[in-house]
Design a protein around this motif. Structure first.
Motif, PDB file in Angstrom:
ATOM      1  N   VAL A  42      16.280  59.988  47.523  1.00  0.00           N
ATOM      2  CA  VAL A  42      15.127  60.054  46.632  1.00  0.00           C
ATOM      3  C   VAL A  42      14.651  58.624  46.392  1.00  0.00           C
ATOM      4  CG1 VAL A  42      14.256  60.737  44.367  1.00  0.00           C
ATOM      5  CG2 VAL A  42      15.972  62.154  45.530  1.00  0.00           C
ATOM      6  N   ILE A  69       8.886  66.075  48.749  1.00  0.00           N
ATOM      7  CA  ILE A  69       9.451  66.807  47.618  1.00  0.00           C
ATOM      8  C   ILE A  69       9.504  65.906  46.395  1.00  0.00           C
ATOM      9  CG2 ILE A  69      11.518  67.978  46.752  1.00  0.00           C
ATOM     10  CD1 ILE A  69      12.144  68.664  49.707  1.00  0.00           C
ATOM     11  N   THR A  70       8.984  66.420  45.280  1.00  0.00           N
ATOM     12  CA  THR A  70       9.021  65.684  44.017  1.00  0.00           C
ATOM     13  C   THR A  70      10.339  65.938  43.297  1.00  0.00           C
ATOM     14  OG1 THR A  70       6.623  65.889  43.761  1.00  0.00           O
ATOM     15  CG2 THR A  70       7.888  65.345  41.786  1.00  0.00           C
ATOM     16  N   VAL A  71      11.014  64.892  42.913  1.00  0.00           N
ATOM     17  CA  VAL A  71      12.214  65.001  42.092  1.00  0.00           C
ATOM     18  C   VAL A  71      11.823  64.494  40.704  1.00  0.00           C
ATOM     19  CG1 VAL A  71      14.616  64.320  41.784  1.00  0.00           C
ATOM     20  CG2 VAL A  71      13.681  64.618  44.095  1.00  0.00           C
ATOM     21  N   ARG A  72      11.649  65.409  39.784  1.00  0.00           N
ATOM     22  CA  ARG A  72      11.084  65.082  38.472  1.00  0.00           C
ATOM     23  C   ARG A  72      11.863  63.974  37.767  1.00  0.00           C
ATOM     24  NH1 ARG A  72       7.150  68.216  36.629  1.00  0.00           N
ATOM     25  NH2 ARG A  72       6.740  70.225  37.626  1.00  0.00           N
ATOM     26  N   VAL A  87      12.300  61.039  38.684  1.00  0.00           N
ATOM     27  CA  VAL A  87      12.918  60.027  39.559  1.00  0.00           C
ATOM     28  C   VAL A  87      11.907  59.505  40.574  1.00  0.00           C
ATOM     29  CG1 VAL A  87      14.823  59.501  41.121  1.00  0.00           C
ATOM     30  CG2 VAL A  87      15.135  61.178  39.279  1.00  0.00           C
ATOM     31  N   ARG A 144      11.233  62.431  47.883  1.00  0.00           N
ATOM     32  CA  ARG A 144      11.996  62.333  49.120  1.00  0.00           C
ATOM     33  C   ARG A 144      11.312  63.159  50.197  1.00  0.00           C
ATOM     34  NH1 ARG A 144      15.047  66.799  50.429  1.00  0.00           N
ATOM     35  NH2 ARG A 144      15.477  68.309  48.781  1.00  0.00           N
TER      36      ARG A 144
END
Length: 206
Positions: A156, A194-197, A199, A202
């Motif tokens: 990420v 892809i969103t990693v909330r 952070v 990735r």
């Protein structure tokens, strides 16, 4: 404006309409583009220039809405300046854009010129992207963002790192989100990024 720029040491060529701009940009080190043109939509001129050139480009306009700004950045502008503004602000923005556009992704200078990730292929040397062999036309910043994510496919990448490495840490959270959304659309599936909330982002596999 041309007179003021010349006073600050710049050599200026003025194009009175969009057609002239499309003839003149090839010899320019930087383009200042007004969206209000007598013959063409300024955004279309921006897209046309960006499709074939990585010349630094700043939109200078009276259009002040958030939507207009987003459309300008999505069309490939490196900055978006609204009137009224002072010559010192414009000079500072020109200098900032010039600094940012000197940056290239590490992959472009390293031995790994090609990155393959599922159906996605990124050629860092020629700055070309394909999905299943079909070319994907990305702006300079969109390419830099995707290339940075592809260099770390299982990690990420924090939003702050994206800002620092792609934009020189001088832009906003909205800038990253706008470019991520645009890249997703051009790649044909939101699952590619892809969103990693809380952070960052990735690279995904579609």
């Amino acid at each position: 404006m041309s007179h003021q720029l010349r006073r600050h040491g710049h050599t200026c060529t003025r194009a009175a309409h969009g057609g002239a701009a499309l003839q003149a940009y090839g010899s320019a080190d930087l383009v200042l583009l007004d969206l209000e043109l007598p013959d063409l939509d300024g955004l279309e001129v921006c897209r046309a220039i960006r499709s074939v050139s990585r010349v630094p480009l700043i939109i200078v306009t009276s259009r002040k809405s958030e939507t207009d700004c987003v459309l300008g950045l999505q069309a490939g502008a490196d900055d978006y300046v609204t009137r009224p503004f002072g010559i010192r602000e414009l000079m500072a923005r020109i200098e900032a854009v010039t600094r940012r556009t000197q940056w290239q992704p590490a992959a472009a200078a390293g031995p790994a010129q090609e990155i393959r990730h599922g159906r996605l292929r990124i050629d860092a040397g020629s700055r070309e992207v394909t999905v299943d062999g079909t070319p994907v036309a990305l702006t300079r910043k969109e390419f830099d963002l995707l290339c940075l994510l592809a260099q770390h496919p299982d990690v990420v990448v924090p939003r702050r790192q994206l800002l620092q490495q792609v934009w020189g840490d001088s832009w906003s959270r909205r800038t990253v989100d706008t470019h991520v959304s645009s890249v997703r659309g051009k790649l044909g599936d939101p699952g590619w990024i892809i969103t990693v909330r809380g952070v960052g982002f990735r690279l995904g596999v579609v």
